[in-house]
Design an enzyme around this catalytic site. Structure first.
Site, short mmCIF file in Angstrom:
data_model
loop_
_atom_site.label_atom_id
_atom_site.label_comp_id
_atom_site.label_asym_id
_atom_site.label_seq_id
_atom_site.Cartn_x
_atom_site.Cartn_y
_atom_site.Cartn_z
N GLY A 494 -30.68 -47.01 -30.61
CA GLY A 494 -31.60 -48.12 -30.88
C GLY A 494 -32.64 -47.64 -31.88
N GLY A 496 -31.99 -46.74 -35.04
CA GLY A 496 -31.74 -47.07 -36.44
C GLY A 496 -30.83 -46.10 -37.17
N SER A 535 -35.84 -35.63 -31.36
CA SER A 535 -36.24 -36.27 -32.62
C SER A 535 -35.57 -35.59 -33.82
CB SER A 535 -37.77 -36.26 -32.78
OG SER A 535 -38.38 -36.91 -31.71
N ALA A 721 -36.95 -35.71 -44.24
CA ALA A 721 -37.42 -36.49 -43.09
C ALA A 721 -37.57 -35.59 -41.88
CB ALA A 721 -36.42 -37.61 -42.78
N LYS A 722 -38.61 -35.88 -41.08
CA LYS A 722 -38.71 -35.29 -39.75
C LYS A 722 -38.54 -36.41 -38.73
CE LYS A 722 -42.78 -32.76 -41.37
NZ LYS A 722 -44.09 -32.22 -40.97
N GLY A 723 -38.57 -36.08 -37.45
CA GLY A 723 -38.29 -37.08 -36.42
C GLY A 723 -39.49 -37.91 -36.04
N VAL A 724 -39.21 -39.01 -35.36
CA VAL A 724 -40.24 -39.99 -35.03
C VAL A 724 -40.32 -40.29 -33.53
CG1 VAL A 724 -40.85 -42.43 -35.30
CG2 VAL A 724 -40.10 -41.11 -37.28
N GLY A 725 -39.16 -40.35 -32.88
CA GLY A 725 -39.08 -40.89 -31.51
C GLY A 725 -40.05 -40.25 -30.55
N GLU A 726 -40.13 -38.94 -30.55
CA GLU A 726 -40.99 -38.27 -29.58
C GLU A 726 -42.45 -38.19 -30.00
OE1 GLU A 726 -37.77 -35.56 -29.39
OE2 GLU A 726 -37.86 -35.47 -27.21
#
Lengths: 767, 205, 325
Positions: A494, A496, A535, A721-726
């Site tokens: 979810g 993306g 992430s 890019a680095k991660g976002v979710g956490e």
């Protein structure tokens, strides 16, 4: 494709993983600020949106196969018991019951790092698996569960981590209640010395609760055999983990197992490991030679598939009058439930602030409760609440602005490994976030505003990894008509993933996103990518896709050069057409090249590059909260959250903002309402449903402003890019808690900040 | 807790135990049934054969089926009619994932006996789009990114559809209120609000 | 959930007959919003489920000026909340109805069902052999009792979960119960049962008896009413504490008033000592504080629910201030 094998490192959750991975030799020049990107960084509607809003998307729990049967699991009602006998005879008589699996007839498959079996005679928490019934319908299976007679010998149990550490406590496992017998310790410098140098020593204890992922789609699996080949549809964040676990459990070659996960209803860390239900479905399916589907129910979701462990954190800080931190120490206890896991939460303290003298001691403790699992920034969410609360107190004690205090102790390098960061824009996040919330508006004296409804502002800092790394691969297929298939063995939670893969391919090949079709979540057709957690997905997979697409572009140019009888350097690629630089009339299309090559599909496989040696990759951010506390009721209403973060390059602002909203609102639930409650007298869970386990509704939603302070980090990868979710969830609860303090002048040191705690605290100060 | 209250507590617990149980009849069944539940009926088998006829309209098609009375509307839709767009999340009417329209009002299909839909019109997510074209609410959810994992989305979309039957021009507060029976664990709420607002604007534009 | 036979009576007498014949194994069923939970969780496993919705004439709202409001037991919560007369004249009732559960549940749940719903005590709902289910002990007494009662509890410490019950108690509602051929009308206060009378039930209904309607006497001119429900989550949550009040004023005088509380006791709770203070009382600046201080004087909290006392007092202040100032 020219490849080499290199060493690399990356963080998955708190684990620093050293890898040896295959990467492309030709380094791709990272996108820089001068590159005009057409679709990367532009708001892009998710490409799987239409099938999701129309109900066409088939999730694992929607899979219906011909001749399929349904299975339900019988779980222990007791927190600690020995099964003396199971009598399934009556259940077997029920018409429509096909097979029942218990410890009596199940193969001895080790589970939870071999501390238990798939079906064990010893059950260690309310919810531990006891039996499984397969039947013609889910209802018959459920009816049959009631007919199974289990004779238990109840044993003493412990549900509280602090109790479990005592010598006379019941033992969850015979060797004791600490998985490795000892706490996990970390030390740098000399804390005692640091405390002596301090003008002020601050010590306090903070506690956080157990919370449950409660993904909307339950954990579920459908298993189907064809001869010796097994296909498993699984609601998982890690298709290859599930494949290998099933293969090992069943002692069959991994090549015989195919795991598919197309769409999933949320994971948040609870679906990173293979579930018993997947192996059970496969076992029963093999036995009865029909496809088997197991979907857990909401109760099972709340009992048996993971949670964020609680924490009791005692922190100490040495502070000089000018705000310098001279020492930090952290002692934590957390319940991991009945089987091995980790409940440590000291990482933020080790890394966020500049401090030479640091020590931490983490006790991850067995209790007779459901096992914990990674849950969106495991450890950091708890640890950030503890650390940031202590920092807030310290700043106030020396009379310093909390933000200034944080800037005073800013560090430009990672202090655990003593190496610089690839990038760190936390200062920008502080500045922009403070402006957006109106930091100057906060109460200079906490609790000093008049009236029954009191407002306050608070903030907290976030650090996390999320740089990703190898191995991650993507295979790109270019068809004659200029349409593209991209395959990668990753997962979309979810988050993306489908969309950014298509964006990257579209960007490089300059082809419309509508012509790009993505296949992910299939171990058989996709090259390997890691689990979707930590992430790391975008940071790992996007560069692999770019690599594959760049190779494809190179292949086309090479083909064009041969066909046009010119050199590659003289050719330019634009929107699927290759032309000669100085002679635009000489050009050739994708269709023509592939046709001339007598191919129908051109194939390339790209790989994630290695991470740079000697650098640490982290995400950073700060969140600012404004709250209103009703001092009549103790109710906290969050008015606004500003989230200012450094997460490298934004691939898709549309899905990124959405993911930030989600993390923040989940953080709000953690701060204010969510709590799994266990009755300590009986060891049974009291909140195994969604009316008493409260999660935020649309009405609890505050205004949220997301500010991204970073650009692409060209040191990490070609995409940056680095991660976002956490990062999104980490500082929310702490920021809200500090805003509550700023509003009412009394600090709630235990999450969740429920009305009873606020009212009790307010009553105490009145006295 | 003081020692005094503690001992008081235990004595009261004991006292309660001394009373034993008395069984009351009537509307409130629990004492008798709680015991019965432990015995568990062999009748389960007999009952499973007790199917009854049901006739209703689903997405404008007349459906005639034989079902067990205990079948919920969600089970009828998903298991019998294979309309898996309707999702079951909690199966207890506590989350909204299974929302469908019953005579154009939003209901939880997991928490409604299918027999209670007899003679009525049911609209599911599959019945919202026509001729392969997304309904304006569905399109708004795509355009405004009113979803993440998408599992609660069919329920959210159907709740929004019911809202548009109820109000021609709902304001933001009415939207929030009418959408408040649908949980989203990904918490895409801000974009869900945007999606519904945008669909409302388009239907009035 | 065990399978059952679904019966569709066409009259109250027929329904009552089915229920009586079931001898405790049949249940009346309307919206089913609570009954289905109970059945799915195997707290009840009825053999026969008697659908009251098949009986005509139980779902209308009729208002006669000067007399009152008659509400059929099968009126849905949303129809009640949105009824123009209810919104206009009985604000407390529309506010209480609006505060219940979620839009989808309000579309299905009924007035009768809401009054007869079972408690939400986790020890009752989960796998505990609790007193109310015929077991031996109240597990809440020394367990997690943050949401339990602070008054009226003994042996069992539930709170009554119905919002409507609190509002209707304030409104001096009468409740009609079909019992065999007869219909008896009783004050709603006599409908609910405290644990020390019978800890296995929340109301007086006997096997075969059915709530058919409620009647609310019309409110005199100059009456204002309100319902405040306090819950941990912004919506879709049971009341931690709720307060309903009706006050008739004339100039600067209160002619009469009544206040009731939800979430504090095993039944909707009102206190005549408090209500008597609201008769022929001049409105002054202290009134809200004074009344608030006088409520729940016999409250005796458990380990974790003491905060409900100041909470109820503060909500009382709030509702009186809102209605009087």
């Amino acid at each position: 494709m020219t490849r080499k094998i290199v060493k690399s490192k990356y963080h998955f959750e708190p684990d620093l993983i050293e890898t040896i991975g295959e990467v492309s030799i030709e380094e791709i020049k990272p996108w820089g600020s001068n590159d005009e990107l057409k679709i990367i960084g532009k708001p892009t509607s998710r490409i799987d949106g239409a099938v999701k809003v129309s109900g066409e998307a088939v999730y694992t729990s929607d899979v219906i196969l011909p001749n399929m049967v349904y299975a339900k699991i019988l779980r222990s009602p007791h927190p600690n018991a020995q099964i003396k006998n199971i009598d399934t005879s009556e259940a077997e008589q029920l018409e429509g019951v096909l097979y029942i699996l218990t410890y009596k007839n199940a193969p001895e498959i080790g589970w939870y790092y071999n501390t238990s079996y798939l079906f064990d005679k010893q059950v260690r928490y309310q919810g531990d698996e006891v039996a499984c019934v397969a039947a013609e319908s889910e209802k018959i299976a459920e009816d049959a569960l009631h007919l199974i007679k289990v004779e238990y010998e109840n044993l003493p149990f412990v549900t509280d981590a602090v109790e479990a550490l005592k010598d006379n406590s019941p033992k969850v496992h015979e060797w004791g209640n600490l998985p490795r017998g000892n706490p996990d310790k970390y030390k740098r410098g000399d804390v005692e010395k640091g405390l002596k140098e301090a003008d002020l020593v601050i010590e306090d204890t903070f506690t956080t609760q157990v919370v449950v992922h409660n993904t909307t789609e339950p954990h579920c699996s459908v298993a189907k055999w064809e001869g010796s080949k097994l296909t498993v549809w699984d609601s998982t964040q890690a298709i290859f983990n599930v494949r290998d676990s099933i293969a090992a459990s069943l002692q069959i070659p991994a090549s015989s197992v195919r795991v598919i996960k197309k769409y999933m209803g949320g994971g948040f860390g609870s679906k990173l490991e293979a579930g018993k239900y997947s192996v059970i479905a496969a076992l029963i399916s093999r036995k009865i030679k029909r496809p088997v589907k197991i979907v857990l129910d909401r109760r099972e979701e709340n009992l048996a598939v993971g949670n964020r462990p609680n924490s009791i954190q005692t922190l100490k800080a040495g502070v000089k009058k000018d705000g310098t931190l001279t020492a930090l120490s952290h002692h934590s206890i957390g319940s991991i439930g009945a089987y091995p896991d980790g409940a440590g939460c000291s990482w933020p303290l080790r890394t966020i602030y500049k401090c030479e003298n640091v020590s931490t001691e983490e006790y991850s403790v067995f209790t007779n409760t459901g096992k914990s699992r990674a849950y969106r920034a495991p450890g950091h969410v708890q640890g950030t609440f503890g650390l940031e609360s202590l920092i807030d107190i310290a700043a106030e004690k020396i009379g310093m602005d909390p933000l200034e205090f944080r800037l005073k102790n800013y560090t430009d390098k990672d202090q655990v490994y003593n190496i610089p960061y690839t990038s760190k824009k936390l200062k920008d996040a502080y500045e922009k976030g403070a402006n957006a919330i109106g930091w100057h508006r906060r109460n200079k004296v906490p609790g000093s505003s008049n009236g029954i409804l009191k407002r306050g502002i608070g903030m907290a800092t976030q650090i996390w990894w999320g740089g990703g790394g190898p191995p991650a691969y993507a295979t790109l297929k270019l068809n004659r008509d200029g349409s593209v298939n991209v395959m990668a063995g990753t997962q979309d939670l979810g988050t993306g993933t489908y969309t950014f893969i298509a964006q990257v391919a579209s960007e490089v090949l300059q082809l419309p996103i509508e012509k790009i079709s993505i296949t992910i979540g299939d171990t058989e057709t996709c090259p390997y990518c890691g689990a979707s957690g930590g992430s790391t997905t975008a940071a790992s997979v996007a560069p692999a896709v770019r690599d594959a697409a760049e190779q494809m572009k190179a292949k086309l140019i090479s083909g064009a050069a041969a066909i046009l009888e010119t050199s590659e350097e003289k050719l330019i690629y634009a929107e699927g057409i290759i032309s000669v630089k100085n002679d635009p009339s000489k050009k050739i299309t994708i269709h023509e090249i592939i046709s001339k090559m007598r191919e129908r599909v051109l194939v390339t496989t790209g790989a994630r590059s290695a991470n740079p040696e000697g650098y640490m990759i982290n995400t950073f951010g700060a969140q600012f909260a404004e709250v209103e506390v009703d001092t009549f009721t103790g109710k906290v209403r969050v008015i606004k959250i500003v989230a200012a973060h450094d997460i490298g390059r934004v691939l898709n602002p549309k899905t990124l903002e959405n993911q930030f909203h989600g993390g923040i609102i989940q953080g709000l639930g953690y701060a204010l309402m969510e709590e799994r409650k266990v009755d300590s007298n009986t060891g049974k869970v009291l909140t195994a449903n969604l009316y008493s386990y409260l999660i935020p509704t649309i009405m609890d939603t505050p205004e949220i402003e997301v500010i991204i302070v970073s650009e692409g980090d060209s040191m990490i990868s070609s995409v940056g890019a680095k991660g976002v979710g956490e990062p999104a969830i980490i500082p929310t609860a702490a920021a809200i808690a500090h805003a509550v303090y700023n509003a009412i002048g009394v600090r709630i040191k235990s999450l969740p900040i429920t009305p009873d705690k606020v009212l009790n605290a307010l009553t105490l100060i009145k006295r | 807790m003081s020692e005094e209250t503690k001992s008081n507590k235990f004595s009261r617990r004991k006292f309660v135990k001394g009373i034993g149980s008395s069984i009351a009849g009537g509307y409130i069944l629990s004492p008798a049934i709680a015991k019965a539940a432990k015995k568990i009926s062999k009748e389960a088998k007999d009952f499973s054969e007790g199917k009854v006829p049901l006739s209703l309209k689903v997405n404008e098609s007349v459906i005639n089926v034989m079902i067990e009375p205990r079948t919920t509307l969600a089970e009828l839709l998903r298991d019998e009619l294979k309309l898996t767009g309707t999702k079951v999340v909690c199966n207890h009417g506590e989350c909204g994932g299974c929302t469908v329209l019953l005579n154009n009002k939003a209901v939880y299909s997991c928490h409604l006996l299918a027999l209670d839909a007899a003679g009525k019109d049911v609209t599911t997510i599959e019945g919202l789009s026509s001729n392969g074209k997304l309904h304006k609410i569905q399109q708004a959810f795509v355009d405004e990114d009113g979803l993440q994992c998408g599992f609660c989305t069919p329920g959210q979309v159907m709740a929004a559809a019911a809202l548009l039957y109820k109000y021609s021009k709902p304001d933001k507060q009415q939207i929030m209120k009418e959408m408040s029976g649908n949980l989203c664990r990904c918490a895409a709420y801000p974009n869900i609000i945007k999606s519904v607002l945008s669909a409302v604007e388009k239907s009035n534009g | 959930m065990k399978n059952f036979e679904y019966l569709q009576p066409k009259s109250i007498a027929e329904a009552a007959g089915y229920l009586k014949a079931g001898n405790g194994t049949s249940i009346p069923y309307s919206g089913g919003t609570d009954a289905l939970v109970m059945m799915k969780d195997n707290l009840i496993s009825p053999k026969k489920v008697v659908n009251l919705k098949s009986i005509p004439g139980l779902n209308s709202i009729d208002y006669i000026r000067g007399e009152g409001l008659k509400i059929g037991a099968l009126v849905t919560i949303s129809d009640l909340a949105e009824h123009p007369v209810v919104k206009d004249k009985f604000k407390i009732l529309s506010e209480a109805a609006e505060s219940i559960a979620s839009p989808q549940l309000r579309n299905v749940g009924t007035v009768g069902g809401n009054l007869c719903q079972r408690p939400r005590c986790a020890y009752f709902r989960e796998d505990f052999d609790c007193l109310r289910k015929g077991g031996n002990a109240c597990y809440a007494f020394d367990g997690e009792n943050k949401l339990h009662c602070i008054i009226g509890g003994s042996l069992c410490y539930i709170v009554h979960p119905s919002d409507l019950a609190t509002a209707l108690l304030v409104l001096n509602t009468k409740i009609s119960i079909a019992s065999g051929e007869k219909i008896n009308e009783i004050p709603i206060a006599d409908f609910f049962v405290l644990p020390d009378e019978d800890f296995t039930r929340e109301n007086i209904l006997q096997s075969g008896e059915i709530v058919t309607s409620i009647f609310i006497p019309d409110l005199p001119e100059g009456t204002k009413s309100s319902y405040i429900k306090f819950r941990e989550r912004a919506v879709w949550d049971f009341a931690v504490v709720s307060v309903g009040a009706v006050i008739q004023t004339s100039g600067s005088e209160i002619v009469s008033g009544r206040i009731a509380f939800g979430g504090v006791a095993p039944i909707p709770w009102t206190e005549s000592v408090v209500n008597s203070k609201l008769i022929n009382r001049t409105i002054d600046a202290h009134i809200a504080d004074e009344i608030a201080e006088s409520i729940l004087s016999n409250a005796d909290s458990l380990e974790m629910n003491g905060y409900k006392i100041p909470l109820a007092k503060n909500l009382t202040k709030r509702i009186l201030t809102q209605l009087l100032m």
